[in-house]
Design a protein around this motif. Structure first.
Motif, PDB file in Angstrom:
ATOM      1  N   PRO A 254       0.984  -1.224   0.398  1.00  0.00           N
ATOM      2  CA  PRO A 254      -0.335  -0.168   0.067  1.00  0.00           C
ATOM      3  C   PRO A 254       0.703   0.925   0.262  1.00  0.00           C
ATOM      4  N   ARG A 255       0.247   2.410  -0.308  1.00  0.00           N
ATOM      5  CA  ARG A 255       0.794   3.606  -0.095  1.00  0.00           C
ATOM      6  C   ARG A 255      -0.367   4.379  -0.041  1.00  0.00           C
ATOM      7  N   ILE A 256      -0.061   5.463   1.769  1.00  0.00           N
ATOM      8  CA  ILE A 256      -0.215   6.175   1.813  1.00  0.00           C
ATOM      9  C   ILE A 256      -1.594   6.981   1.051  1.00  0.00           C
ATOM     10  N   ILE A 260      -8.581   8.057   0.345  1.00  0.00           N
ATOM     11  CA  ILE A 260      -9.053   6.978   0.146  1.00  0.00           C
ATOM     12  C   ILE A 260      -8.993   5.898   1.149  1.00  0.00           C
ATOM     13  N   ASN A 261      -7.209   5.243   0.830  1.00  0.00           N
ATOM     14  CA  ASN A 261      -7.298   3.919   1.733  1.00  0.00           C
ATOM     15  C   ASN A 261      -6.465   3.824   2.768  1.00  0.00           C
ATOM     16  N   GLU A 262      -6.321   5.120   2.990  1.00  0.00           N
ATOM     17  CA  GLU A 262      -5.078   5.917   4.075  1.00  0.00           C
ATOM     18  C   GLU A 262      -4.162   4.768   3.826  1.00  0.00           C
ATOM     19  N   GLU A 263      -3.521   4.124   4.590  1.00  0.00           N
ATOM     20  CA  GLU A 263      -2.700   2.673   4.999  1.00  0.00           C
ATOM     21  C   GLU A 263      -2.576   2.004   4.537  1.00  0.00           C
ATOM     22  N   TRP A 264      -4.241   1.467   4.356  1.00  0.00           N
ATOM     23  CA  TRP A 264      -4.318  -0.384   4.545  1.00  0.00           C
ATOM     24  C   TRP A 264      -4.844  -0.952   3.267  1.00  0.00           C
ATOM     25  N   ILE A 265      -5.388  -2.192   2.117  1.00  0.00           N
ATOM     26  CA  ILE A 265      -4.675  -2.119   1.773  1.00  0.00           C
ATOM     27  C   ILE A 265      -5.827  -4.198   1.694  1.00  0.00           C
ATOM     28  N   SER A 266      -6.819  -4.039   0.746  1.00  0.00           N
ATOM     29  CA  SER A 266      -7.703  -5.788   0.903  1.00  0.00           C
ATOM     30  C   SER A 266      -6.223  -6.906   0.325  1.00  0.00           C
ATOM     31  N   ASP A 267      -6.796  -8.329   0.937  1.00  0.00           N
ATOM     32  CA  ASP A 267      -5.820  -8.995   0.903  1.00  0.00           C
ATOM     33  C   ASP A 267      -5.985  -9.019  -0.599  1.00  0.00           C
ATOM     34  N   LYS A 268      -7.162  -9.202  -0.826  1.00  0.00           N
ATOM     35  CA  LYS A 268      -6.865  -9.661  -2.835  1.00  0.00           C
ATOM     36  C   LYS A 268      -6.094  -8.444  -3.452  1.00  0.00           C
TER      37      LYS A 268
END
Length: 700
Positions: A254-256, A260-268
């Protein structure tokens, strides 16, 4: 605001700031292991010790003490904090020595090597040797599923993983058991974690205790080329970094991006990378005597051109979930040149009408705007599967404000408490009529958020009217009398990266064209001669009859099996493509590696095909294509910006006459791990899907 001196420098900070935040505001660097900006304060690693004047006469953990806890001097002098005194240096060196008592000397074989916080801080605060000669503690490795590899001897008990899974992911399956030397981080039941966000603990772990199991021993960080890009596994558009070596993608991180995603991403998003090289289409194929056979590009394009010329305007095109704007724009132009308006990017029997305004198909409040909501209604969506990061944002807001949430549709675990109102359209109609306690909650809300899933607006059996009526009632609830001026609470949650971009450029039926379901129906009746599938695999291939099917895509999935001609395309990591996320934000992917074999970028395939047909499109490069695209749709040139939908348009939608009496709602994403061709080609995703099915079966 409060005044505080940091290493002699007087600064003014909010009085709720911790000493660590105040130090960073002054430009001082504070080492830490357990502290993380998005998690609760634990204060258990003690690496962030500082010296304070105006507080206790001993080193203090700067993450757990706030500025307002310090007393001013006898004459009102501001309190002082020191981050680089001999006391601080000695304290941090002592903490580091304690941390390394039981830590194994695994650096040469540890996957965290080169990007390990403990390694970095040991260089700054470590000493030449240890005064402890006892045997190191040994801890048994734990099983956490197919994604996370554990080496618990390395664990320093920072509890970041525990706090993340409990607070952000919303699962209480990981914790610290035992005390003192017997303390261990463990999944309580010794089984796989069930969160769609569990891979983020790999990034959070400051040592090599939790690492990526699929990436194990594959590469070192200094060998990798790092490319900033955008994720397309869902419609959220998470900011990612693609790490590659040679022509192979090795991992996705992930990028910050706070919006949108803060600093998380999904496992997929994180673990899909092995699917990028499996079951790839790397050369053109033409069906001869009932079998697909490898062909040259000239042969394949000539075969398609001959069929298209013969078909006249009986040609249709369906775009799949991963198609970029550029190739949809080119394909729309190709069909227009032969007089066909049969294009569609929507799911089958979608209620999103081409004549509707842009605000009818956007997540208008924006993803970050979820945090302003004071009441949320979810209609026909399972955000945990469809958009895991939006679900995490809802949970974050729910934890912070305890806002009321209600659901109409499937009754599933969303990781937060909600009021269940019913399973279908009837419950929505009752709510819109003012029945029930939650109707009063929405009526009084100044920032109501009505999230409508694609499962609520796409009805294969009941037809499009049910979807349009759902949009109308949702718009009515989003525009109540007490809504604050300027707030647009109508939010359509898409689950495909291509959807909004395709709708924006008009890749929908026009000039007498019909929708995707009707195109397939016409093909089955023999009234549509040629059907282009632009990476479209989520449709009924058996219903296409004897139509000549041309598949432009990257993987040997359902569409390729049905195709008469396969033209191999590029994945999102192999091209620069424009995508528009569910909130209407324009984003661009960056090429990290090149497509395999003879595969080409999709827009280039369509441009070459137009030349073979004799209707050459007026651009020969990506720059020329984008110039034409931006001239026709100027908002697509504004990268990372949102062209907002109109609240007045939503109010007009609310005035539509309601004809539907009953309609069931169900999420269109039935399996989170196998929702697109890349995911279905991934061995890691297949293992996760099998594990999830087993856990579900055991629970039943």
């Amino acid at each position: 605001m409060a005044n505080i001196k940091v290493d002699g420098q007087l600064i003014e900070v909010p009085d709720h700031y911790t000493l660590m935040q105040a130090a960073e505001a002054a430009g001082a660097e504070i080492p830490r292991f357990c502290y993380h900006e998005r998690l609760s304060v634990a204060g258990n690693c003690r690496m962030c010790l500082v010296e304070v004047k105006g507080g206790p006469p001993k080193p203090q953990a700067s993450c757990a003490m706030s500025v307002k806890d310090l007393r001013p001097g006898p004459n009102g002098e501001p309190p002082e904090m020191f981050t680089n005194t001999p006391m601080v240096k000695k304290a941090r060196e002592g903490v580091m020595e304690f941390l390394l008592i039981n830590h194994p000397l695994d650096c040469p074989i540890c996957d965290q090597g080169g990007e390990c916080d403990l390694q970095d801080q040991a260089m700054a605060y470590g000493v030449s040797g240890s005064r402890f000669h006892e045997n190191k503690r040994a801890v048994e490795d734990k099983y956490m599923g197919p994604l996370i590899k554990t080496s618990m001897n390395r664990c320093i008990h920072c509890t970041r993983c525990v706090r993340f899974t409990t607070e952000v992911a919303g699962i209480s399956e990981l914790g610290l058991l035992g005390r003192g030397e017997d303390a261990e981080i463990t999944p309580y039941l010794e089984r796989a974690l069930t969160s769609e966000l569990q891979g983020n603990v790999i990034d959070l772990c400051p040592v090599g205790a939790l690492t990526s199991k699929p990436y194990e021993f594959h590469a070192r960080p200094w060998e990798l080329t790092k490319t900033e890009s955008i994720d397309v596994m869902d419609a959220v558009g998470s900011a990612i970094r693609v790490d590659s070596r040679g022509r192979e993608v090795m991992r996705v991180l992930p990028r910050i991006n706070e919006a949108i995603n803060e600093e998380w991403i999904s496992d997929k998003t994180r673990f899909i990378w092995d699917g990028l090289k499996s079951q790839r289409l790397d050369r053109p194929y033409v069906r001869k005597s009932g079998k697909l056979q490898a062909a040259t590009w000239d042969e394949a394009l000539a075969a398609v051109a001959a069929k298209v010329k013969k078909a006249g305007n009986k040609v249709g095109a369906i775009a799949g979930d991963l198609a970029a704007v550029e190739e949809m724009y080119a394909l729309k132009g190709l069909l227009a040149s032969i007089g066909s308006g049969m294009t569609d990017v929507r799911p089958a029997m979608s209620g999103i009408d081409p004549s509707m305004p842009r605000s009818a198909y956007l997540f208008n409040p924006t993803i970050a705007g979820i945090e302003q909501a004071d009441a949320i209604l979810i209609i026909g969506a399972n955000p945990r599967k469809e958009a895991s990061l939006i679900n995490a944002r809802i949970r974050k807001t729910w934890r912070a404000t305890n806002l009321p949430i209600a659901v109409i549709g499937e009754q599933v675990d969303l990781t937060y408490a909600y009021e269940y109102l019913g399973s279908g359209f009837e419950s929505l109609a009752d709510l819109a009529a003012g029945k029930g306690a939650f109707a009063e909650t929405l009526k009084n809300a100044k920032h109501p958020l009505i999230i409508v899933g694609e499962g609520a607006v796409s009805h294969a059996t009941l037809g499009k009217q049910a979807g349009r009526d759902t949009i109308a009632l949702a718009a009515k609830l989003a525009t109540g009398a007490n809504v604050e001026e300027g707030w647009n609470g109508f939010a359509l949650l898409h689950n495909a990266a291509s959807r909004v971009g395709g709708l924006d450029i008009g890749f929908v039926p026009h000039d007498g064209g019909v929708c995707s379901a009707d195109q397939i129906g016409l093909a089955g009746k023999g009234e549509l001669d040629v059907l282009f599938l632009l990476g479209a695999d989520e449709y009924d291939m058996s219903a296409m009859g004897k139509a000549f099917v041309v598949y432009i895509g990257s993987h040997g999935d359902k569409g390729a099996h049905r195709a008469d001609v396969i033209l191999p395309g590029a994945t999102y990591t192999e091209k620069s493509g424009t995508y528009v996320n569910t909130e209407g934000r324009v984003q661009v992917t960056t090429r990290a590696v090149f497509p395999p074999g003879d595969a080409k970028e999709d827009w280039a395939i369509i441009r070459a095909l137009s030349g073979a047909i004799g209707q050459a499109l007026p651009y020969n490069s990506l720059a020329q294509l984008r110039a034409a695209l931006y001239a026709e749709f100027p908002h697509l040139a504004r990268i990372d910006e949102i062209a907002a939908g109109s609240v007045d348009d939503v109010k007009k939608l609310a005035k539509a006459a309601i004809k539907t009496k009953s309609a069931p709602y169900a999420s269109l994403v039935t399996d989170f791990y196998l929702s697109n061709p890349i995911a279905r080609a991934s061995a890691t995703m297949a293992e996760c899907a099998q594990m999830a099915a087993g856990l579900k079966q055991a629970a039943e």
